[in-house]
Motif scaffolding. Sequence first.
Motif, PDB file in Angstrom:
ATOM      1  N   GLY A 105    -130.506 -49.735  19.831  1.00  0.00           N
ATOM      2  CA  GLY A 105    -129.830 -49.733  20.938  1.00  0.00           C
ATOM      3  C   GLY A 105    -129.077 -48.689  21.672  1.00  0.00           C
ATOM      4  N   THR A 106    -128.549 -48.292  20.625  1.00  0.00           N
ATOM      5  CA  THR A 106    -127.551 -47.037  20.738  1.00  0.00           C
ATOM      6  C   THR A 106    -128.128 -45.890  21.336  1.00  0.00           C
ATOM      7  N   LYS A 107    -129.547 -46.015  20.927  1.00  0.00           N
ATOM      8  CA  LYS A 107    -130.136 -44.280  21.627  1.00  0.00           C
ATOM      9  C   LYS A 107    -130.418 -44.524  22.568  1.00  0.00           C
ATOM     10  N   ALA A 108    -131.203 -46.069  23.219  1.00  0.00           N
ATOM     11  CA  ALA A 108    -132.039 -45.889  24.272  1.00  0.00           C
ATOM     12  C   ALA A 108    -130.732 -45.955  25.519  1.00  0.00           C
ATOM     13  N   LEU A 109    -129.272 -46.213  24.633  1.00  0.00           N
ATOM     14  CA  LEU A 109    -127.806 -46.570  25.939  1.00  0.00           C
ATOM     15  C   LEU A 109    -127.720 -44.976  25.500  1.00  0.00           C
ATOM     16  N   ALA A 110    -127.470 -44.364  25.334  1.00  0.00           N
ATOM     17  CA  ALA A 110    -127.745 -42.278  24.972  1.00  0.00           C
ATOM     18  C   ALA A 110    -128.659 -41.885  26.129  1.00  0.00           C
ATOM     19  N   GLU A 111    -129.436 -42.387  25.985  1.00  0.00           N
ATOM     20  CA  GLU A 111    -130.420 -41.551  26.459  1.00  0.00           C
ATOM     21  C   GLU A 111    -130.643 -42.124  28.352  1.00  0.00           C
ATOM     22  N   ALA A 112    -129.849 -43.106  28.324  1.00  0.00           N
ATOM     23  CA  ALA A 112    -130.134 -43.511  29.689  1.00  0.00           C
ATOM     24  C   ALA A 112    -128.305 -43.494  30.555  1.00  0.00           C
ATOM     25  N   THR A 113    -127.583 -42.609  29.356  1.00  0.00           N
ATOM     26  CA  THR A 113    -125.692 -42.678  29.507  1.00  0.00           C
ATOM     27  C   THR A 113    -126.235 -40.996  30.199  1.00  0.00           C
ATOM     28  N   ALA A 114    -126.790 -40.301  28.895  1.00  0.00           N
ATOM     29  CA  ALA A 114    -127.203 -39.020  29.533  1.00  0.00           C
ATOM     30  C   ALA A 114    -127.950 -38.020  31.180  1.00  0.00           C
ATOM     31  N   LYS A 115    -128.618 -39.639  30.915  1.00  0.00           N
ATOM     32  CA  LYS A 115    -129.533 -39.355  32.502  1.00  0.00           C
ATOM     33  C   LYS A 115    -128.574 -39.498  33.514  1.00  0.00           C
ATOM     34  N   ARG A 116    -127.802 -39.996  33.549  1.00  0.00           N
ATOM     35  CA  ARG A 116    -126.853 -40.539  34.424  1.00  0.00           C
ATOM     36  C   ARG A 116    -125.736 -38.943  34.573  1.00  0.00           C
ATOM     37  N   THR A 117    -124.979 -38.864  33.380  1.00  0.00           N
ATOM     38  CA  THR A 117    -124.118 -38.359  33.407  1.00  0.00           C
ATOM     39  C   THR A 117    -125.194 -36.721  33.632  1.00  0.00           C
ATOM     40  N   GLY A 118    -126.263 -36.548  33.995  1.00  0.00           N
ATOM     41  CA  GLY A 118    -126.700 -35.605  33.606  1.00  0.00           C
ATOM     42  C   GLY A 118    -126.804 -35.059  35.270  1.00  0.00           C
ATOM     43  N   SER A 119    -126.815 -36.228  35.786  1.00  0.00           N
ATOM     44  CA  SER A 119    -126.857 -36.551  37.220  1.00  0.00           C
ATOM     45  C   SER A 119    -126.272 -35.766  38.198  1.00  0.00           C
ATOM     46  N   ASN A 120    -124.744 -36.474  37.652  1.00  0.00           N
ATOM     47  CA  ASN A 120    -123.389 -37.095  37.881  1.00  0.00           C
ATOM     48  C   ASN A 120    -122.657 -34.931  38.009  1.00  0.00           C
ATOM     49  N   LYS A 121    -123.113 -34.903  37.038  1.00  0.00           N
ATOM     50  CA  LYS A 121    -122.913 -33.410  36.513  1.00  0.00           C
ATOM     51  C   LYS A 121    -123.327 -32.595  37.222  1.00  0.00           C
ATOM     52  N   ARG A 122    -124.683 -32.821  38.287  1.00  0.00           N
ATOM     53  CA  ARG A 122    -125.313 -31.632  38.819  1.00  0.00           C
ATOM     54  C   ARG A 122    -124.620 -32.072  40.160  1.00  0.00           C
ATOM     55  N   ARG A 123    -124.044 -33.494  41.082  1.00  0.00           N
ATOM     56  CA  ARG A 123    -123.935 -33.534  41.576  1.00  0.00           C
ATOM     57  C   ARG A 123    -121.955 -32.664  42.063  1.00  0.00           C
ATOM     58  N   ILE A 124    -121.602 -33.356  41.230  1.00  0.00           N
ATOM     59  CA  ILE A 124    -120.501 -32.651  40.609  1.00  0.00           C
ATOM     60  C   ILE A 124    -120.241 -30.987  41.104  1.00  0.00           C
ATOM     61  N   GLU A 125    -121.229 -30.196  40.287  1.00  0.00           N
ATOM     62  CA  GLU A 125    -120.972 -28.941  40.449  1.00  0.00           C
ATOM     63  C   GLU A 125    -121.997 -28.341  41.371  1.00  0.00           C
ATOM     64  N   GLU A 126    -122.951 -28.933  42.618  1.00  0.00           N
ATOM     65  CA  GLU A 126    -122.987 -28.544  43.942  1.00  0.00           C
ATOM     66  C   GLU A 126    -122.004 -29.377  44.798  1.00  0.00           C
ATOM     67  N   LEU A 127    -121.221 -30.408  44.932  1.00  0.00           N
ATOM     68  CA  LEU A 127    -120.643 -30.395  45.547  1.00  0.00           C
ATOM     69  C   LEU A 127    -119.599 -29.464  45.053  1.00  0.00           C
ATOM     70  N   GLN A 128    -118.574 -28.971  43.954  1.00  0.00           N
ATOM     71  CA  GLN A 128    -117.831 -27.904  43.199  1.00  0.00           C
ATOM     72  C   GLN A 128    -117.937 -26.543  43.803  1.00  0.00           C
ATOM     73  N   ALA A 129    -119.278 -26.530  44.003  1.00  0.00           N
ATOM     74  CA  ALA A 129    -120.193 -24.781  45.000  1.00  0.00           C
ATOM     75  C   ALA A 129    -119.819 -25.063  46.746  1.00  0.00           C
ATOM     76  N   ARG A 130    -120.268 -25.754  46.515  1.00  0.00           N
ATOM     77  CA  ARG A 130    -120.118 -26.301  48.390  1.00  0.00           C
ATOM     78  C   ARG A 130    -118.255 -26.056  48.875  1.00  0.00           C
ATOM     79  N   GLU A 131    -117.152 -26.634  47.887  1.00  0.00           N
ATOM     80  CA  GLU A 131    -115.882 -26.599  47.980  1.00  0.00           C
ATOM     81  C   GLU A 131    -115.055 -25.468  47.772  1.00  0.00           C
ATOM     82  N   LEU A 132    -115.866 -24.360  47.039  1.00  0.00           N
ATOM     83  CA  LEU A 132    -115.361 -22.995  46.755  1.00  0.00           C
ATOM     84  C   LEU A 132    -115.796 -22.419  47.883  1.00  0.00           C
ATOM     85  N   GLU A 133    -117.625 -22.569  48.878  1.00  0.00           N
ATOM     86  CA  GLU A 133    -117.626 -21.568  49.710  1.00  0.00           C
ATOM     87  C   GLU A 133    -116.967 -22.339  50.744  1.00  0.00           C
ATOM     88  N   LYS A 134    -116.257 -22.908  51.041  1.00  0.00           N
ATOM     89  CA  LYS A 134    -115.604 -23.525  52.250  1.00  0.00           C
ATOM     90  C   LYS A 134    -113.913 -22.837  52.110  1.00  0.00           C
TER      91      LYS A 134
END
Length: 328
Positions: free
Chosen positions: A104-133
């Motif tokens: 159960g923990t492994k399944a939860l960790a994999e799901a969390t890692a996927k969500r975290t990775g997606s959120n991290k990529r979104r945040i990095e994209e937002l940070q890059a765009r904000e820095l360029e502004k």
Amino acid sequence: MTEGLEALRERLTALEADNRRLSDGVETLETDLQETERKLERTETKLEQTETKLERTANTLEQTRTALEPKQMAALESERIMEIEAENERLRDRLEACEAETTGTKALAEATAKRTGSNKRRIEELQARELEKGAHLLAEGVDPGELDIEGDHLERFTKEDGRTYVRLPEHEDPLERGGSPTLTHGDLLPIQQLARMDDEMLRSTTNALPTRLAANLWKARVDSSVGDNPWENGCKSIKEYVKASDLKHWIRRQERGVSDSYAKKLVSRTIDALLDLSNNRVAIRKRTERKNGLEYTERRLIIPTDAEIPGETGGSSPQPPETADVLG
């Protein structure tokens, strides 16, 4: 003749007396020896009896042990086997519970890692765009190596609020958060940039001894922890100065083994290097001095009060500015 016989008789009497005493002593010793022999015989008899009793006791114990050992060993083995089986059963139950929990923990960790990775990529994209502004982002929340931005680096700097930010070079924050930026690395004079380096970095940056001496001379001026500071406070239009003679002695203290004649040459070369690296914010003045009734002219390296030195202009005492790091 009569006196001789009398003496022999007395001597004979004395010997007979001694002989009787010796005889008495021998009889006494023989009596004691016989008594000792009797005691020894009694002791040997008791010892033999004790050994016999010990043998009988040992035989009895061996017989008892032989009779009881199989039953006791069987009981102990049976009890131990039951304990081991109970412990194994408990461990099996625990293992099954852990395996279920891990799945159960492994399944939860994999799901969390996927969500975290997606959120991290979104945040990095937002940070890059904000820095360029032109945004100034807090450095603690930015991973420069993961950002896809225009340009080859980010600039790290400190604002008036004391917090560290990052930005694209020469970009001003439209929101003006945290106050104005303090000095960045590019704002400093070359001499200030060199003075901030440690000895190892300074040697790797330049092989020229006059340049290193100029950097250390400036560092001695702005950093009180250096200790050996040849600069003196000026007055009126001169903020600070150092005499050529004092600079020569300072150089000899910095570079052990330098001769007096070579130190004089290094004075001129160090002054020239400092003039160049400060973008001519410093100057050379000659002044007539008097010593021991004689007049002589000596050069002085001065910093005018109106010299535009980043981080010092308008101040009475220099402070090492907080400057930016370059982030690849």
